[in-house]
Structures are given as structure tokens and as C-alpha cells.
Motif scaffolding. Structure first.
Motif, PDB file in Angstrom:
ATOM      1  N   SER A  75       0.841  -1.201   0.000  1.00  0.00           N
ATOM      2  CA  SER A  75       0.000   0.000   0.000  1.00  0.00           C
ATOM      3  C   SER A  75       0.875   1.250   0.000  1.00  0.00           C
ATOM      4  CB  SER A  75      -0.889   0.006   1.250  1.00  0.00           C
ATOM      5  OG  SER A  75      -0.085   0.110   2.404  1.00  0.00           O
ATOM      6  N   GLY A  76       2.138   1.097   0.390  1.00  0.00           N
ATOM      7  CA  GLY A  76       3.040   2.251   0.454  1.00  0.00           C
ATOM      8  C   GLY A  76       2.914   3.012   1.763  1.00  0.00           C
ATOM      9  N   ILE A  77       1.944   2.638   2.560  1.00  0.00           N
ATOM     10  CA  ILE A  77       1.745   3.322   3.847  1.00  0.00           C
ATOM     11  C   ILE A  77       2.143   2.366   4.967  1.00  0.00           C
ATOM     12  CG2 ILE A  77       0.027   4.370   5.385  1.00  0.00           C
ATOM     13  CD1 ILE A  77      -1.640   4.781   2.704  1.00  0.00           C
ATOM     14  N   VAL A  78       3.014   2.841   5.874  1.00  0.00           N
ATOM     15  CA  VAL A  78       3.421   2.006   7.000  1.00  0.00           C
ATOM     16  C   VAL A  78       2.654   2.447   8.234  1.00  0.00           C
ATOM     17  CG1 VAL A  78       5.364   1.213   8.381  1.00  0.00           C
ATOM     18  CG2 VAL A  78       5.711   1.785   5.972  1.00  0.00           C
ATOM     19  N   LYS A  79       2.024   1.509   8.897  1.00  0.00           N
ATOM     20  CA  LYS A  79       1.237   1.823  10.094  1.00  0.00           C
ATOM     21  C   LYS A  79       1.878   1.139  11.302  1.00  0.00           C
ATOM     22  CE  LYS A  79      -3.422   1.047  11.487  1.00  0.00           C
ATOM     23  NZ  LYS A  79      -3.810  -0.342  11.475  1.00  0.00           N
ATOM     24  N   PHE A  80       2.067   1.879  12.392  1.00  0.00           N
ATOM     25  CA  PHE A  80       2.648   1.349  13.623  1.00  0.00           C
ATOM     26  C   PHE A  80       1.512   0.807  14.481  1.00  0.00           C
ATOM     27  CE2 PHE A  80       5.782   1.367  17.019  1.00  0.00           C
ATOM     28  CZ  PHE A  80       6.974   1.393  16.330  1.00  0.00           C
ATOM     29  N   ASN A  81       1.471  -0.502  14.699  1.00  0.00           N
ATOM     30  CA  ASN A  81       0.366  -1.094  15.464  1.00  0.00           C
ATOM     31  C   ASN A  81       0.734  -1.378  16.912  1.00  0.00           C
ATOM     32  OD1 ASN A  81      -1.171  -1.283  13.042  1.00  0.00           O
ATOM     33  ND2 ASN A  81      -0.036  -3.139  12.528  1.00  0.00           N
ATOM     34  N   LYS A  82       1.990  -1.781  17.140  1.00  0.00           N
ATOM     35  CA  LYS A  82       2.433  -2.103  18.504  1.00  0.00           C
ATOM     36  C   LYS A  82       3.872  -1.660  18.683  1.00  0.00           C
ATOM     37  CE  LYS A  82       4.052  -5.765  21.462  1.00  0.00           C
ATOM     38  NZ  LYS A  82       5.241  -4.975  21.807  1.00  0.00           N
ATOM     39  N   ASP A  83       4.131  -0.919  19.760  1.00  0.00           N
ATOM     40  CA  ASP A  83       5.493  -0.452  20.043  1.00  0.00           C
ATOM     41  C   ASP A  83       6.210  -1.488  20.919  1.00  0.00           C
ATOM     42  OD1 ASP A  83       7.754   1.122  20.199  1.00  0.00           O
ATOM     43  OD2 ASP A  83       6.693   2.930  20.805  1.00  0.00           O
ATOM     44  N   LEU A  84       7.488  -1.248  21.179  1.00  0.00           N
ATOM     45  CA  LEU A  84       8.282  -2.111  22.055  1.00  0.00           C
ATOM     46  C   LEU A  84       7.728  -2.073  23.477  1.00  0.00           C
ATOM     47  CD1 LEU A  84      11.801  -0.871  20.929  1.00  0.00           C
ATOM     48  CD2 LEU A  84      10.778  -3.095  20.398  1.00  0.00           C
ATOM     49  N   ASP A  85       7.989  -3.146  24.238  1.00  0.00           N
ATOM     50  CA  ASP A  85       7.597  -3.152  25.653  1.00  0.00           C
ATOM     51  C   ASP A  85       8.642  -2.448  26.515  1.00  0.00           C
ATOM     52  OD1 ASP A  85       5.329  -4.573  25.079  1.00  0.00           O
ATOM     53  OD2 ASP A  85       6.213  -6.533  25.536  1.00  0.00           O
ATOM     54  N   GLU A  86       9.924  -2.532  26.084  1.00  0.00           N
ATOM     55  CA  GLU A  86      11.011  -1.990  26.912  1.00  0.00           C
ATOM     56  C   GLU A  86      11.851  -0.988  26.131  1.00  0.00           C
ATOM     57  OE1 GLU A  86      13.372  -5.411  28.183  1.00  0.00           O
ATOM     58  OE2 GLU A  86      11.453  -6.484  28.144  1.00  0.00           O
ATOM     59  N   SER A  87      12.559  -0.146  26.890  1.00  0.00           N
ATOM     60  CA  SER A  87      13.485   0.818  26.280  1.00  0.00           C
ATOM     61  C   SER A  87      14.667   0.069  25.636  1.00  0.00           C
ATOM     62  CB  SER A  87      14.010   1.763  27.357  1.00  0.00           C
ATOM     63  OG  SER A  87      15.150   2.445  26.888  1.00  0.00           O
ATOM     64  N   ILE A  88      15.210   0.638  24.566  1.00  0.00           N
ATOM     65  CA  ILE A  88      16.384   0.016  23.930  1.00  0.00           C
ATOM     66  C   ILE A  88      17.640   0.843  24.167  1.00  0.00           C
ATOM     67  CG2 ILE A  88      15.160  -1.303  22.180  1.00  0.00           C
ATOM     68  CD1 ILE A  88      15.828   0.982  20.168  1.00  0.00           C
ATOM     69  N   GLU A  89      17.536   1.868  24.965  1.00  0.00           N
ATOM     70  CA  GLU A  89      18.693   2.734  25.229  1.00  0.00           C
ATOM     71  C   GLU A  89      19.844   1.909  25.801  1.00  0.00           C
ATOM     72  OE1 GLU A  89      17.678   6.380  27.211  1.00  0.00           O
ATOM     73  OE2 GLU A  89      19.795   6.846  27.537  1.00  0.00           O
ATOM     74  N   GLY A  90      21.010   2.023  25.193  1.00  0.00           N
ATOM     75  CA  GLY A  90      22.210   1.325  25.667  1.00  0.00           C
ATOM     76  C   GLY A  90      22.290  -0.150  25.296  1.00  0.00           C
ATOM     77  N   LYS A  91      21.309  -0.655  24.545  1.00  0.00           N
ATOM     78  CA  LYS A  91      21.323  -2.079  24.183  1.00  0.00           C
ATOM     79  C   LYS A  91      21.907  -2.309  22.783  1.00  0.00           C
ATOM     80  CE  LYS A  91      17.471  -3.166  27.192  1.00  0.00           C
ATOM     81  NZ  LYS A  91      16.044  -3.419  27.332  1.00  0.00           N
ATOM     82  N   ASN A  92      22.396  -3.546  22.585  1.00  0.00           N
ATOM     83  CA  ASN A  92      22.911  -3.926  21.258  1.00  0.00           C
ATOM     84  C   ASN A  92      21.744  -4.484  20.443  1.00  0.00           C
ATOM     85  OD1 ASN A  92      25.747  -3.386  21.824  1.00  0.00           O
ATOM     86  ND2 ASN A  92      25.601  -5.160  23.188  1.00  0.00           N
ATOM     87  N   VAL A  93      21.119  -3.600  19.688  1.00  0.00           N
ATOM     88  CA  VAL A  93      19.877  -3.942  19.001  1.00  0.00           C
ATOM     89  C   VAL A  93      20.134  -4.592  17.637  1.00  0.00           C
ATOM     90  CG1 VAL A  93      17.882  -2.897  17.817  1.00  0.00           C
ATOM     91  CG2 VAL A  93      18.468  -2.208  20.156  1.00  0.00           C
ATOM     92  N   ILE A  94      19.441  -5.695  17.416  1.00  0.00           N
ATOM     93  CA  ILE A  94      19.435  -6.303  16.077  1.00  0.00           C
ATOM     94  C   ILE A  94      17.974  -6.375  15.624  1.00  0.00           C
ATOM     95  CG2 ILE A  94      20.068  -8.278  14.642  1.00  0.00           C
ATOM     96  CD1 ILE A  94      22.129  -9.077  16.733  1.00  0.00           C
ATOM     97  N   ILE A  95      17.655  -5.635  14.585  1.00  0.00           N
ATOM     98  CA  ILE A  95      16.307  -5.706  14.009  1.00  0.00           C
ATOM     99  C   ILE A  95      16.257  -6.956  13.143  1.00  0.00           C
ATOM    100  CG2 ILE A  95      14.605  -4.582  12.494  1.00  0.00           C
ATOM    101  CD1 ILE A  95      15.029  -2.822  14.868  1.00  0.00           C
ATOM    102  N   VAL A  96      15.256  -7.792  13.398  1.00  0.00           N
ATOM    103  CA  VAL A  96      15.139  -9.075  12.691  1.00  0.00           C
ATOM    104  C   VAL A  96      13.888  -9.019  11.815  1.00  0.00           C
ATOM    105  CG1 VAL A  96      14.909 -11.573  12.992  1.00  0.00           C
ATOM    106  CG2 VAL A  96      16.240 -10.236  14.645  1.00  0.00           C
ATOM    107  N   GLU A  97      14.105  -9.017  10.508  1.00  0.00           N
ATOM    108  CA  GLU A  97      12.973  -8.883   9.576  1.00  0.00           C
ATOM    109  C   GLU A  97      12.854 -10.136   8.720  1.00  0.00           C
ATOM    110  OE1 GLU A  97      10.234  -7.974   8.906  1.00  0.00           O
ATOM    111  OE2 GLU A  97      10.079  -6.198   7.650  1.00  0.00           O
TER     112      GLU A  97
END
Ligand code: IMP
Ligand code: MG
Length: 175
Positions: A75-97
Motif C-alpha cells: 500500500s506504500g503506507i506504513v502503520k505502527f500497530n504495537k510499540d516495544l515493551d522496553e526501552s532500547i537505550e544502551g542495548k545492542n539492538v538487532i532488528i530481525v525482519e
């Protein structure tokens, strides 16, 4: 017409490649902890298989975004349905798609997540369809590069169906 599904990547090939990816992550993050962020729902099968083989400490969280309707065209439109439960500040984040297609979903997600000050940030995808890219996305690891076909299975759906197939298949006879 009846929908037909032809195997593109077998369960054995998927699991072998995902194990390699997990080994690479374990080497890279030796002595550190990784925080996997899965994009619901498609990436769940990949994230679980990957996490099982990572040998450094793992935490995980999930977000939900949608960019597709029930068909095979974005559709070309991205909708945010659910955010993270916890903060990611200072973490080694790997986005898994699950799959990188136009790049709209991941570029949107990356921008939001990078603004939240993780210690490190990278993006991995099980599948990449480079022919369809509209917005560039920097990937640190890709499972398989695939042709421009609509695929289902291993978490990926067509109209919410077929996520449970243990392999990746090309679906035909759909609009
Ligand atoms: P993008 O925003 O166009 O890169 O699309 C990414 C999202 O679209 C993926 O996370 C999938 O949920 C969905 N998607 C893209 N291609 C396919 C496909 O071939 N089969 C099933 N879902 C797909
Ligand atoms: Mg997805």
C-alpha cells in the motif's frame, strides 16, 4: 483458480542458513548481550530459529507494523500497530525482519529505533528482494536473495494464510 505453492527454499536450507547467521552473531557479540527486535508477525519463525542458536545472552522484544493489505501489492503506507515493551537505550539492538521488499517498512522502523539511542544497531533479514527496492536500507546480514516473486511460508503470509508452512514457497494463481 486454486492457489498453488511451489517450494523455493526448503526447511533444511532455511535452518542451515539461519544457524550460520546465529553463529556469525555469536562471534561478533562475544562478551556482550544482544537484544533482538522482531517485526510481527512475519519475522517470528526466523527470530525463534535464530535465537535458539545464538550463544551470547539474548533478550527480545517485538513491534508490529503493517504495510501490506490483504493482497500482494504494497500500500506504500506504513502503520505502527504495537510499540516495544522496553526501552532500547544502551542495548545492542538487532532488528530481525522476514523480508526486505520496497524497503518502506524497514527504513521507517530504523529511523524510529535509531532515535532511541541503542548502544549499537544493525538490521538483518531472512530474505531480500533487491529488484523491488524503492528506499535503500543498510543490511548487515541477509539469509537469501530471492527473485521478484510473491512468496509465503516460514512466517510470511498471503491474506494471513500459509505462515505456518515450514518452507518458503512461491504462490501462484493469486491477484
Ligand atoms: P516493504 O516495506 O515493501 O519492504 O515490505 C516489507 C513487508 O512486506 C515484509 O515485512 C512482509 O511482511 C511484506 N512482504 C513483502 N514481500 C512479501 C512476499 O513476497 N510475501 C509475503 N509478504 C511480503
Ligand atoms: Mg514483515
Amino acid at each position: 483458480m486454486q492457489e498453488e505453492i511451489e517450494v523455493l527454499i526448503s526447511e533444511e536450507k532455511l535452518n542451515a542458513r539461519i544457524k550460520e547467521m546465529a553463529e556469525e552473531i555469536s562471534r561478533k557479540y562475544t562478551g556482550r548481550q544482544v537484544h533482538l527486535i522482531g517485526i510481527l508477525k512475519g519475522s517470528v519463525f526466523f527470530l525463534c530459529e535464530l535465537a535458539k542458536h545464538i550463544t551470547v545472552p539474548v533478550t527480545m522484544d517485538f513491534i508490529s507494523v503493517s504495510s501490506y493489505g490483504d493482497g500482494t501489492k504494497s500500500s506504500g503506507i506504513v502503520k505502527f500497530n504495537k510499540d516495544l515493551d522496553e526501552s532500547i537505550e544502551g542495548k545492542n539492538v538487532i532488528i530481525v525482519e522476514d523480508i526486505l521488499d520496497s524497503g518502506r517498512t524497514l527504513s521507517y522502523v530504523c529511523k524510529i529505533m535509531q532515535d532511541r539511542k541503542p548502544a549499537s544497531f544493525e538490521v538483518i533479514t531472512l530474505l531480500d528482494k533487491p529488484d523491488r527496492r524503492v528506499i535503500p536500507v543498510e543490511l548487515s546480514m541477509t539469509g537469501f536473495v530471492i527473485p521478484d516473486e510473491f512468496i509465503v511460508g516460514y512466517g510470511l503470509d498471503y491474506a494471513q494464510k500459509y505462515r505456518n508452512l515450514p518452507y518458503i514457497g512461491v504462490i501462484s494463481n493469486v491477484d
